[in-house]
Write an enzyme that holds these catalytic residues in place. Sequence first.
Site, PDB file in Angstrom:
ATOM      1  N   ASN A  50       7.265 -15.678 -37.160  1.00  0.00           N
ATOM      2  CA  ASN A  50       6.167 -16.201 -37.975  1.00  0.00           C
ATOM      3  C   ASN A  50       5.000 -15.220 -37.888  1.00  0.00           C
ATOM      4  OD1 ASN A  50       4.447 -16.979 -35.626  1.00  0.00           O
ATOM      5  ND2 ASN A  50       6.241 -18.260 -35.207  1.00  0.00           N
ATOM      6  N   PHE A  67      -1.965 -26.616 -30.166  1.00  0.00           N
ATOM      7  CA  PHE A  67      -2.500 -26.094 -31.425  1.00  0.00           C
ATOM      8  C   PHE A  67      -1.642 -26.636 -32.560  1.00  0.00           C
ATOM      9  CE2 PHE A  67      -5.703 -22.635 -31.084  1.00  0.00           C
ATOM     10  CZ  PHE A  67      -5.913 -22.707 -29.713  1.00  0.00           C
ATOM     11  N   LYS A  87       0.755 -35.004 -33.976  1.00  0.00           N
ATOM     12  CA  LYS A  87       1.271 -34.092 -32.945  1.00  0.00           C
ATOM     13  C   LYS A  87       0.638 -34.401 -31.584  1.00  0.00           C
ATOM     14  CE  LYS A  87       2.137 -29.143 -32.284  1.00  0.00           C
ATOM     15  NZ  LYS A  87       2.044 -27.803 -32.864  1.00  0.00           N
ATOM     16  N   LYS A 115       3.092 -35.656 -28.599  1.00  0.00           N
ATOM     17  CA  LYS A 115       3.342 -34.713 -27.498  1.00  0.00           C
ATOM     18  C   LYS A 115       2.486 -34.996 -26.270  1.00  0.00           C
ATOM     19  CE  LYS A 115       5.442 -32.082 -30.819  1.00  0.00           C
ATOM     20  NZ  LYS A 115       5.881 -30.903 -31.446  1.00  0.00           N
TER      21      LYS A 115
END
Length: 403
Positions: free
Chosen positions: A210, A331, A345, A349
């Site tokens: 990426n 992030f 997220k 998480k």
Amino acid sequence: MLTGKTIILGVSSSIAAYKACEIVSRLKKLGADVWVVMTESATKLVAPLTFRTLSGNSVITDLFSEELAKLPVPHISLAKKASLMLIAPATANTIAKLVEGKADDPLTTIALAIKGPKLIAPAMNSAMWQNVATAKNIKKLKKLNWQILGPVEGKLACGDEDIGKMMEPAEIVVEVARWLGGSVGLKGRQILVTAGGTREAIDPVRYISNRSSGKMGYAIAIAAREQGAEVTLISAAKLPDPLDIKVVRVETADEMLKAVLKYYDEADVVVMAAAVADYKYQIPNNKLQTIPKSKIKKTKQGLVLSLVPTEDILKTIGKMKGRKDKVIVGFALETDNLIKNAKKKLIDKNLDFIVANQPATFDSDQIKFSIIDKSGKVADYPLQSKDQAARAILDLAACWCCP
Ligand SMILES: Cc1cc2nc3c(=O)[nH]c(=O)nc-3n(C[C@H](O)[C@H](O)[C@H](O)COP(=O)(O)O)c2cc1C
């Protein structure tokens, strides 16, 4: 962390006076006893009651007031109990008065009586800052043992984009803490940072990756080191090793997972700034998934690659999070529904907070971002250098680290 410390905060009449409210809140959060002294003009910009409410102490605007009558000589009593004096924001006028040794208002009177550390954060239009008179005054202030914080470049109240903006409250508080023994921030803490985009091999010459450069993760690692932390940087980036930081080089998501798990236990703060591949190439007829020795040849039929999900590092360590004061920062980079996806997220998480940003961040030296914490509070940060952003992120991490 600042328990037992008394801080006198002088506020003069810059438009940045409202930011002094945040300074008070932050210092209070760190346990300091804060006394605010305002110039008369400053009271026209922010009401003393605001500072009184935030600090829990009387706000000094008049040394001769009935309220201060219980202190025999108020300016000397206050100066004597001060661990440190900070003036933020400081106007050109107040700076000039300090240089001359004037004592014609409570702020300058107390300042003259201070024997301990003296910090000052100027804020003014760039023309005022660059004026020879101010430049000379700043030089003289330094000789008078004032520590000058900023100013920095940025959007000024007048609309100009130039030097003159007051340093951010979070940064000022970090400086204050440093002067009071450097106990705040991340001194002595173990920080684990990941950076860069992982690369998943297809054959000996090709890979899937990426656009992440790793600059944000490196900025965080360097800022943490500057704050006195012990830093381990797990890097998939093509950037040189920063000084005084242990760097573990990895290439793939699997290697990054292994390295993170190795250093996870000893870390007080884990900042997962790396862009870890979500998928890796499933190499056919290769049980061990070792990189094939031969390059895949181009054919007219084209090529279909089978991708399988990589193990989710954030989720894995989020599940392991046991120690109460371990802080995990994630992030989220999204093209759509940034805040909504980032919030999801954060919860999925088990993170303490998440830094949400957009693809413009890739390979840039700057970042515009939002920080979402566990309570769901979203704080938006304007475009700024990654160094500056790193400090803001670590400042928050340090606050979450606070016992
Ligand atoms: C809205 C407003 C904003 C101001 N902002 C600043 C500033 O950022 N910096 C500065 O030096 N002066 C600024 N001034 C000018 C000061 O307020 C002025 O010089 C004043 O006399 C300073 O007094 P003090 O130092 O006692 O607070 C501002 C004035 C106004 C009306």
